[in-house]
Motif scaffolding. Sequence first.
Motif, PDB file in Angstrom:
ATOM      1  N   THR A  23       8.769  43.973 -21.066  1.00 34.84           N
ATOM      2  CA  THR A  23       9.710  45.091 -21.216  1.00 34.84           C
ATOM      3  C   THR A  23       9.084  46.384 -20.709  1.00 34.84           C
ATOM      4  O   THR A  23       9.723  47.151 -19.979  1.00 34.84           O
ATOM      5  CB  THR A  23      10.143  45.245 -22.691  1.00 34.84           C
ATOM      6  OG1 THR A  23      10.767  44.031 -23.105  1.00 34.84           O
ATOM      7  CG2 THR A  23      11.121  46.400 -22.855  1.00 34.84           C
ATOM      8  N   SER A  43      18.180  51.705 -21.591  1.00 31.82           N
ATOM      9  CA  SER A  43      18.694  50.671 -22.490  1.00 31.82           C
ATOM     10  C   SER A  43      19.805  49.845 -21.844  1.00 31.82           C
ATOM     11  O   SER A  43      20.018  48.700 -22.226  1.00 31.82           O
ATOM     12  CB  SER A  43      19.166  51.282 -23.810  1.00 31.82           C
ATOM     13  OG  SER A  43      20.296  52.091 -23.604  1.00 31.82           O
ATOM     14  N   PHE A  46      18.586  46.566 -20.728  1.00 32.60           N
ATOM     15  CA  PHE A  46      18.057  45.676 -21.756  1.00 32.60           C
ATOM     16  C   PHE A  46      19.135  45.415 -22.806  1.00 32.60           C
ATOM     17  O   PHE A  46      19.074  45.956 -23.912  1.00 32.60           O
ATOM     18  CB  PHE A  46      16.825  46.302 -22.429  1.00 32.60           C
ATOM     19  CG  PHE A  46      15.698  46.597 -21.480  1.00 32.60           C
ATOM     20  CD1 PHE A  46      14.778  45.613 -21.145  1.00 32.60           C
ATOM     21  CD2 PHE A  46      15.572  47.868 -20.923  1.00 32.60           C
ATOM     22  CE1 PHE A  46      13.743  45.889 -20.267  1.00 32.60           C
ATOM     23  CE2 PHE A  46      14.538  48.152 -20.051  1.00 32.60           C
ATOM     24  CZ  PHE A  46      13.624  47.161 -19.713  1.00 32.60           C
ATOM     25  N   PRO A  47      20.121  44.589 -22.474  1.00 34.14           N
ATOM     26  CA  PRO A  47      21.240  44.380 -23.409  1.00 34.14           C
ATOM     27  C   PRO A  47      20.830  43.767 -24.748  1.00 34.14           C
ATOM     28  O   PRO A  47      21.543  43.915 -25.731  1.00 34.14           O
ATOM     29  CB  PRO A  47      22.185  43.445 -22.639  1.00 34.14           C
ATOM     30  CG  PRO A  47      21.364  42.858 -21.546  1.00 34.14           C
ATOM     31  CD  PRO A  47      20.256  43.810 -21.255  1.00 34.14           C
ATOM     32  N   ASP A  48      19.676  43.107 -24.805  1.00 40.02           N
ATOM     33  CA  ASP A  48      19.235  42.475 -26.051  1.00 40.02           C
ATOM     34  C   ASP A  48      18.409  43.397 -26.934  1.00 40.02           C
ATOM     35  O   ASP A  48      17.995  43.013 -28.015  1.00 40.02           O
ATOM     36  CB  ASP A  48      18.415  41.210 -25.748  1.00 40.02           C
ATOM     37  CG  ASP A  48      19.250  40.154 -25.035  1.00 40.02           C
ATOM     38  OD1 ASP A  48      20.485  40.166 -25.174  1.00 40.02           O
ATOM     39  OD2 ASP A  48      18.651  39.318 -24.333  1.00 40.02           O
ATOM     40  N   LEU A  49      18.141  44.627 -26.456  1.00 38.96           N
ATOM     41  CA  LEU A  49      17.338  45.577 -27.226  1.00 38.96           C
ATOM     42  C   LEU A  49      18.179  46.775 -27.642  1.00 38.96           C
ATOM     43  O   LEU A  49      18.992  47.261 -26.867  1.00 38.96           O
ATOM     44  CB  LEU A  49      16.163  46.104 -26.389  1.00 38.96           C
ATOM     45  CG  LEU A  49      14.953  45.216 -26.230  1.00 38.96           C
ATOM     46  CD1 LEU A  49      13.927  45.895 -25.332  1.00 38.96           C
ATOM     47  CD2 LEU A  49      14.321  44.896 -27.569  1.00 38.96           C
TER      48      LEU A  49
END
Length: 120
Positions: A23, A43, A46-49
């Motif tokens: 990341t 962000s 980074f769809p999962d964060l």
Amino acid sequence: MASCDKSSKVDVRDLFNALGDNTRRTIMDLLAEHDEMTVKQLSEHFPDLVRSGISKHLMQLRKLNLVYSIKRGREQIYRINPEVVSNVLRPWVKKYEKYWDDTLIRLKQAAESSKRDHDE
């Protein structure tokens, strides 16, 4: 500019530990590509964060002075700190240049040899 040169205090091992995280490497790649980005913009990649997760990664990068932020209105704009890249990473990478330079020379020689063989 809001950066300050703390690169002389930065240890290459700490940088590699920080950049060992996918990341954080991606954040650095995005900042290198876009020059500057907000946490919100980062962000989106980074769809999962959640944003606080991105902020924690940025905090680690800031701690090592790899990135810095400037305040623009209510937003923090993040940028790569060029002094650290230049003063810490460049000397480390320079030790290994001879290996890829030799490889490119051999590749060029092989290509030229192949072309000569083909032309004959």
